[in-house]
Design a protein around this motif. Structure first.
Motif, PDB file in Angstrom:
ATOM      1  N   LYS A  24       0.843  -1.187   0.000  1.00 64.01           N
ATOM      2  CA  LYS A  24       0.000   0.000   0.000  1.00 64.01           C
ATOM      3  C   LYS A  24       0.881   1.240   0.000  1.00 64.01           C
ATOM      4  CE  LYS A  24      -3.734   2.246   2.395  1.00 64.01           C
ATOM      5  NZ  LYS A  24      -4.675   2.201   3.491  1.00 64.01           N
ATOM      6  N   VAL A  25       0.650   2.129  -0.936  1.00 59.25           N
ATOM      7  CA  VAL A  25       1.397   3.369  -1.028  1.00 59.25           C
ATOM      8  C   VAL A  25       0.672   4.403  -0.181  1.00 59.25           C
ATOM      9  CG1 VAL A  25       2.235   5.144  -2.588  1.00 59.25           C
ATOM     10  CG2 VAL A  25       2.176   2.784  -3.342  1.00 59.25           C
ATOM     11  N   GLU A  26       1.408   5.083   0.671  1.00 62.35           N
ATOM     12  CA  GLU A  26       0.825   6.088   1.551  1.00 62.35           C
ATOM     13  C   GLU A  26       0.819   7.452   0.872  1.00 62.35           C
ATOM     14  OE1 GLU A  26      -0.516   5.454   4.581  1.00 62.35           O
ATOM     15  OE2 GLU A  26      -0.062   3.339   4.217  1.00 62.35           O
ATOM     16  N   PHE A  27      -0.276   8.184   1.058  1.00 62.43           N
ATOM     17  CA  PHE A  27      -0.406   9.535   0.535  1.00 62.43           C
ATOM     18  C   PHE A  27      -0.708  10.472   1.700  1.00 62.43           C
ATOM     19  CE2 PHE A  27      -0.544   9.296  -4.099  1.00 62.43           C
ATOM     20  CZ  PHE A  27      -0.573   7.925  -4.282  1.00 62.43           C
ATOM     21  N   ASP A  44     -10.255  10.196 -15.039  1.00 65.89           N
ATOM     22  CA  ASP A  44      -9.164   9.249 -14.786  1.00 65.89           C
ATOM     23  C   ASP A  44      -7.941   9.477 -15.672  1.00 65.89           C
ATOM     24  OD1 ASP A  44     -10.176   8.361 -17.172  1.00 65.89           O
ATOM     25  OD2 ASP A  44     -10.508   6.305 -16.514  1.00 65.89           O
ATOM     26  N   ARG A  45      -7.579  10.698 -15.876  1.00 60.43           N
ATOM     27  CA  ARG A  45      -6.374  11.042 -16.643  1.00 60.43           C
ATOM     28  C   ARG A  45      -5.204  11.107 -15.670  1.00 60.43           C
ATOM     29  NH1 ARG A  45      -8.213  15.866 -20.404  1.00 60.43           N
ATOM     30  NH2 ARG A  45      -6.224  15.390 -21.400  1.00 60.43           N
ATOM     31  N   TRP A  46      -4.773   9.918 -15.259  1.00 57.69           N
ATOM     32  CA  TRP A  46      -3.807   9.763 -14.172  1.00 57.69           C
ATOM     33  C   TRP A  46      -2.484  10.458 -14.450  1.00 57.69           C
ATOM     34  CZ3 TRP A  46      -7.002   8.792 -10.711  1.00 57.69           C
ATOM     35  CH2 TRP A  46      -8.039   7.873 -10.881  1.00 57.69           C
ATOM     36  N   SER A  47      -2.021  10.446 -15.686  1.00 55.17           N
ATOM     37  CA  SER A  47      -0.734  11.079 -15.981  1.00 55.17           C
ATOM     38  C   SER A  47      -0.804  12.592 -15.787  1.00 55.17           C
ATOM     39  CB  SER A  47      -0.262  10.736 -17.396  1.00 55.17           C
ATOM     40  OG  SER A  47      -1.187  11.199 -18.346  1.00 55.17           O
ATOM     41  N   LEU A  48      -1.937  13.205 -16.097  1.00 50.81           N
ATOM     42  CA  LEU A  48      -2.085  14.641 -15.860  1.00 50.81           C
ATOM     43  C   LEU A  48      -2.141  14.945 -14.370  1.00 50.81           C
ATOM     44  CD1 LEU A  48      -4.656  15.669 -18.629  1.00 50.81           C
ATOM     45  CD2 LEU A  48      -2.191  16.059 -18.593  1.00 50.81           C
ATOM     46  N   ILE A  49      -2.831  14.105 -13.625  1.00 53.28           N
ATOM     47  CA  ILE A  49      -2.909  14.289 -12.171  1.00 53.28           C
ATOM     48  C   ILE A  49      -1.526  14.104 -11.553  1.00 53.28           C
ATOM     49  CG2 ILE A  49      -3.894  13.375 -10.027  1.00 53.28           C
ATOM     50  CD1 ILE A  49      -6.414  12.643 -11.727  1.00 53.28           C
ATOM     51  N   ALA A  50      -0.801  13.080 -11.993  1.00 55.55           N
ATOM     52  CA  ALA A  50       0.544  12.819 -11.460  1.00 55.55           C
ATOM     53  C   ALA A  50       1.490  13.983 -11.753  1.00 55.55           C
ATOM     54  CB  ALA A  50       1.106  11.526 -12.054  1.00 55.55           C
ATOM     55  N   GLY A  51       1.276  14.669 -12.848  1.00 60.49           N
ATOM     56  CA  GLY A  51       2.110  15.821 -13.192  1.00 60.49           C
ATOM     57  C   GLY A  51       1.991  16.963 -12.199  1.00 60.49           C
ATOM     58  N   ARG A  52       0.921  16.982 -11.412  1.00 65.94           N
ATOM     59  CA  ARG A  52       0.712  18.024 -10.416  1.00 65.94           C
ATOM     60  C   ARG A  52       1.212  17.636  -9.025  1.00 65.94           C
ATOM     61  NH1 ARG A  52      -0.261  22.836 -11.940  1.00 65.94           N
ATOM     62  NH2 ARG A  52      -1.520  23.174 -10.110  1.00 65.94           N
ATOM     63  N   ILE A  53       1.654  16.380  -8.881  1.00 61.83           N
ATOM     64  CA  ILE A  53       2.118  15.895  -7.574  1.00 61.83           C
ATOM     65  C   ILE A  53       3.552  15.389  -7.726  1.00 61.83           C
ATOM     66  CG2 ILE A  53       1.675  14.324  -5.661  1.00 61.83           C
ATOM     67  CD1 ILE A  53      -1.238  14.180  -6.621  1.00 61.83           C
ATOM     68  N   PRO A  54       4.528  16.190  -7.336  1.00 64.89           N
ATOM     69  CA  PRO A  54       5.928  15.794  -7.496  1.00 64.89           C
ATOM     70  C   PRO A  54       6.243  14.468  -6.799  1.00 64.89           C
ATOM     71  CG  PRO A  54       5.754  18.080  -6.804  1.00 64.89           C
ATOM     72  CD  PRO A  54       4.377  17.492  -6.707  1.00 64.89           C
ATOM     73  N   GLY A  55       6.972  13.619  -7.503  1.00 72.09           N
ATOM     74  CA  GLY A  55       7.402  12.353  -6.926  1.00 72.09           C
ATOM     75  C   GLY A  55       6.394  11.227  -7.023  1.00 72.09           C
ATOM     76  N   ARG A  56       5.251  11.479  -7.624  1.00 74.24           N
ATOM     77  CA  ARG A  56       4.227  10.443  -7.760  1.00 74.24           C
ATOM     78  C   ARG A  56       4.079  10.048  -9.223  1.00 74.24           C
ATOM     79  NH1 ARG A  56       3.305   8.210  -2.877  1.00 74.24           N
ATOM     80  NH2 ARG A  56       2.834   9.794  -1.358  1.00 74.24           N
ATOM     81  N   THR A  57       3.823   8.763  -9.444  1.00 75.92           N
ATOM     82  CA  THR A  57       3.608   8.284 -10.800  1.00 75.92           C
ATOM     83  C   THR A  57       2.113   8.124 -11.043  1.00 75.92           C
ATOM     84  OG1 THR A  57       3.643   5.945 -10.194  1.00 75.92           O
ATOM     85  CG2 THR A  57       5.772   6.981 -10.721  1.00 75.92           C
ATOM     86  N   ALA A  58       1.751   8.089 -12.308  1.00 73.64           N
ATOM     87  CA  ALA A  58       0.352   7.886 -12.677  1.00 73.64           C
ATOM     88  C   ALA A  58      -0.143   6.550 -12.147  1.00 73.64           C
ATOM     89  CB  ALA A  58       0.202   7.965 -14.196  1.00 73.64           C
TER      90      ALA A  58
END
Length: 73
Positions: A24-27, A44-58
């Motif tokens: 489980k990945v903690e947020f 569910d455009r995970w790559s765009l969401i991940a682009g706003r959170i440094p260090g997180r992958t889609a």
């Protein structure tokens, strides 16, 4: 060795090795709120969401979202 200035909430497991089906990945609360807000805007455009959170992958974000908010069909 440099000091790491992180709270225990910021510590996460690197789940990019492919063998992490049950890890489980903690947020942080801030990340959770941001993911929810971005999901409401982008879906569910995970790559765009991940682009706003440094260090997180889609993949990490998608896994978090589906494990927390998926409805069993």
């Amino acid at each position: 060795m440099a000091d790491l200035d992180q709270s225990s909430e910021d510590v996460s497991v690197d789940s990019r090795d492919g063998n992490s089906q049950d890890i489980k990945v903690e947020f942080t609360e801030d990340e959770e709120r941001l993911i929810a807000r971005m999901f409401s805007l982008l879906g569910d455009r995970w790559s765009l969401i991940a682009g706003r959170i440094p260090g997180r992958t889609a993949k990490e974000i998608e896994k978090y979202w589906t494990s927390r908010y998926s409805n069993s069909e």
